[in-house]
Motif scaffolding. Structure first.
Motif, PDB file in Angstrom:
ATOM      1  N   GLU A   1     -42.761  19.278  52.866  1.00 21.44           N
ATOM      2  CA  GLU A   1     -43.539  18.594  51.827  1.00 21.44           C
ATOM      3  C   GLU A   1     -42.875  18.722  50.463  1.00 21.44           C
ATOM      4  N   LEU A   2     -42.317  19.900  50.189  1.00 24.95           N
ATOM      5  CA  LEU A   2     -41.649  20.105  48.898  1.00 24.95           C
ATOM      6  C   LEU A   2     -40.553  19.069  48.696  1.00 24.95           C
ATOM      7  N   LYS A   3     -39.785  18.825  49.748  1.00 21.04           N
ATOM      8  CA  LYS A   3     -38.663  17.883  49.608  1.00 21.04           C
ATOM      9  C   LYS A   3     -39.139  16.462  49.323  1.00 21.04           C
ATOM     10  N   GLN A   4     -40.332  16.113  49.790  1.00 23.20           N
ATOM     11  CA  GLN A   4     -40.818  14.742  49.608  1.00 23.20           C
ATOM     12  C   GLN A   4     -41.639  14.559  48.344  1.00 23.20           C
ATOM     13  N   ARG A   5     -42.351  15.596  47.916  1.00 23.90           N
ATOM     14  CA  ARG A   5     -43.413  15.409  46.915  1.00 23.90           C
ATOM     15  C   ARG A   5     -43.197  16.097  45.576  1.00 23.90           C
ATOM     16  N   VAL A   6     -42.282  17.033  45.497  1.00 24.40           N
ATOM     17  CA  VAL A   6     -42.176  17.821  44.263  1.00 24.40           C
ATOM     18  C   VAL A   6     -41.060  17.236  43.385  1.00 24.40           C
ATOM     19  N   PRO A   7     -41.395  16.892  42.138  1.00 30.16           N
ATOM     20  CA  PRO A   7     -40.386  16.267  41.272  1.00 30.16           C
ATOM     21  C   PRO A   7     -39.297  17.228  40.804  1.00 30.16           C
ATOM     22  N   ILE A   8     -38.310  17.369  41.690  1.00 33.85           N
ATOM     23  CA  ILE A   8     -37.109  18.158  41.416  1.00 33.85           C
ATOM     24  C   ILE A   8     -35.935  17.307  41.892  1.00 33.85           C
ATOM     25  N   TRP A   9     -34.835  17.379  41.159  1.00 31.00           N
ATOM     26  CA  TRP A   9     -33.677  16.543  41.480  1.00 31.00           C
ATOM     27  C   TRP A   9     -32.428  17.407  41.592  1.00 31.00           C
ATOM     28  N   LYS A  10     -31.482  16.899  42.406  1.00 35.38           N
ATOM     29  CA  LYS A  10     -30.264  17.668  42.695  1.00 35.38           C
ATOM     30  C   LYS A  10     -29.044  16.807  42.410  1.00 35.38           C
ATOM     31  N   ARG A  11     -28.125  17.339  41.658  1.00 39.98           N
ATOM     32  CA  ARG A  11     -26.858  16.648  41.404  1.00 39.98           C
ATOM     33  C   ARG A  11     -25.735  17.395  42.110  1.00 39.98           C
ATOM     34  N   GLU A  12     -24.972  16.659  42.920  1.00 42.58           N
ATOM     35  CA  GLU A  12     -23.828  17.263  43.598  1.00 42.58           C
ATOM     36  C   GLU A  12     -22.608  17.129  42.707  1.00 42.58           C
ATOM     37  N   ASN A  13     -21.933  18.252  42.493  1.00 40.26           N
ATOM     38  CA  ASN A  13     -20.703  18.270  41.690  1.00 40.26           C
ATOM     39  C   ASN A  13     -19.528  18.401  42.651  1.00 40.26           C
ATOM     40  N   TYR A  14     -18.871  17.259  42.937  1.00 37.40           N
ATOM     41  CA  TYR A  14     -17.813  17.258  43.940  1.00 37.40           C
ATOM     42  C   TYR A  14     -16.537  17.883  43.390  1.00 37.40           C
ATOM     43  N   ARG A  15     -15.739  18.356  44.318  1.00 38.26           N
ATOM     44  CA  ARG A  15     -14.493  19.040  43.920  1.00 38.26           C
ATOM     45  C   ARG A  15     -13.516  18.101  43.238  1.00 38.26           C
ATOM     46  N   ASP A  16     -13.648  16.792  43.537  1.00 36.02           N
ATOM     47  CA  ASP A  16     -12.729  15.837  42.895  1.00 36.02           C
ATOM     48  C   ASP A  16     -13.182  15.480  41.475  1.00 36.02           C
ATOM     49  N   GLY A  17     -14.264  16.112  41.002  1.00 37.92           N
ATOM     50  CA  GLY A  17     -14.692  15.896  39.628  1.00 37.92           C
ATOM     51  C   GLY A  17     -15.848  14.916  39.479  1.00 37.92           C
ATOM     52  N   GLU A  18     -16.115  14.122  40.515  1.00 42.01           N
ATOM     53  CA  GLU A  18     -17.245  13.191  40.443  1.00 42.01           C
ATOM     54  C   GLU A  18     -18.561  13.944  40.616  1.00 42.01           C
ATOM     55  N   THR A  19     -19.638  13.318  40.159  1.00 44.26           N
ATOM     56  CA  THR A  19     -20.969  13.889  40.380  1.00 44.26           C
ATOM     57  C   THR A  19     -21.902  12.775  40.844  1.00 44.26           C
ATOM     58  N   ARG A  20     -22.954  13.170  41.561  1.00 39.00           N
ATOM     59  CA  ARG A  20     -23.947  12.182  41.986  1.00 39.00           C
ATOM     60  C   ARG A  20     -25.306  12.854  42.188  1.00 39.00           C
ATOM     61  N   TRP A  21     -26.368  12.172  41.697  1.00 36.39           N
ATOM     62  CA  TRP A  21     -27.731  12.653  41.988  1.00 36.39           C
ATOM     63  C   TRP A  21     -28.043  12.260  43.418  1.00 36.39           C
ATOM     64  N   ARG A  22     -28.345  13.252  44.250  1.00 31.51           N
ATOM     65  CA  ARG A  22     -28.536  12.967  45.664  1.00 31.51           C
ATOM     66  C   ARG A  22     -29.983  13.176  46.078  1.00 31.51           C
TER      67      ARG A  22
END
Lengths: 81, 142
Positions: free
Chosen positions: B114-135
């Motif tokens: 439920e936490l993963k579906q309902r709780v307003p928290i966001w994750k950004r992946e910081n890739y080793r090649d320097g790019e980032t993305r909110w996943r």
């Protein structure tokens, strides 16, 4: 009326700031506020379908009417855990 | 029990202490840990989490209460970290205590799903090649 829009994650990066005040006509809905924001930041249009809205901390539909002083959060898909 | 969103490293023991009771014979814990492979098997250096705490904390409390009413009496504690996390660091910690283990296992799984579906928290992946993305999280139970 004026409402405070809170932005997060990718939406915050598009808008460029974590909160923004919108001036809207009386009777405006949450969808009206979103459309005003998307009008200013066209990149938001592509993510309209995945964005959820909350007023003063509670999820709402786009049809919900806003009031002066409301805090409208625009929430991209969650990634917690 | 204990519901927390913090920039400090999580302390799972403090969650165990929050839920333990003389009535409970079982405590189940879940730790979410930063792993190297991100989206599309791109390696990451770490993650960044962001939250809307004014909404996330009440939602976490609601999930804890639901878990207790659905599966049987349970004592629930949830902590989520925000800010920059390195590989191996704990992003979320959940502890559930109940009289017997079945309720604690079921309630703990319910809480993380439920936490993963309902709780307003966001994750950004910081890739080793320097790019980032909110996943975003995948569909339920992923």
């Amino acid at each position: 009326m004026r409402v405070r829009v809170l932005t997060f994650a990718g939406i915050r990066e598009i808008v460029g700031e974590p909160s923004r005040t919108l001036a809207l006509p009386e009777g405006a809905t949450a969808a009206d506020a979103w459309n005003a924001l998307a009008g200013e930041f066209p990149a938001l249009a592509a993510i309209a379908g995945s964005t959820r809205l909350a007023r003063n901390g509670a999820f709402i539909d786009g049809s919900a009417a806003l009031r002066e002083g409301d805090e409208l959060a625009v929430l991209p898909p969650f990634g917690g855990g | 029990m204990k519901y927390e969103i913090t920039r400090e490293p999580l302390d799972p023991q403090s969650l165990l202490d929050a839920v333990r009771s003389d009535e409970c014979g079982a405590i189940v814990t879940f730790l979410g840990v930063v792993r190297v492979m991100g989206d599309g098997d791109r390696p990451v250096d770490g993650l960044a989490y962001e939250a809307y705490p004014e909404m996330a904390l009440p939602e976490m409390r609601a999930i804890g209460a639901e878990a207790s009413s659905r599966f049987g009496e349970a004592r629930v504690a949830i902590a989520h970290r925000i800010g920059d996390l390195a590989l191996g660091e704990v992003s979320v910690a959940i502890a559930v205590a109940s009289k017997h283990r079945a309720v604690a296992f079921d309630a703990c799984e319910y809480v993380i799903d439920e936490l993963k579906q309902r709780v307003p928290i966001w994750k950004r992946e910081n890739y080793r090649d320097g790019e980032t993305r909110w996943r975003p999280n995948a569909s339920p139970h992923a």
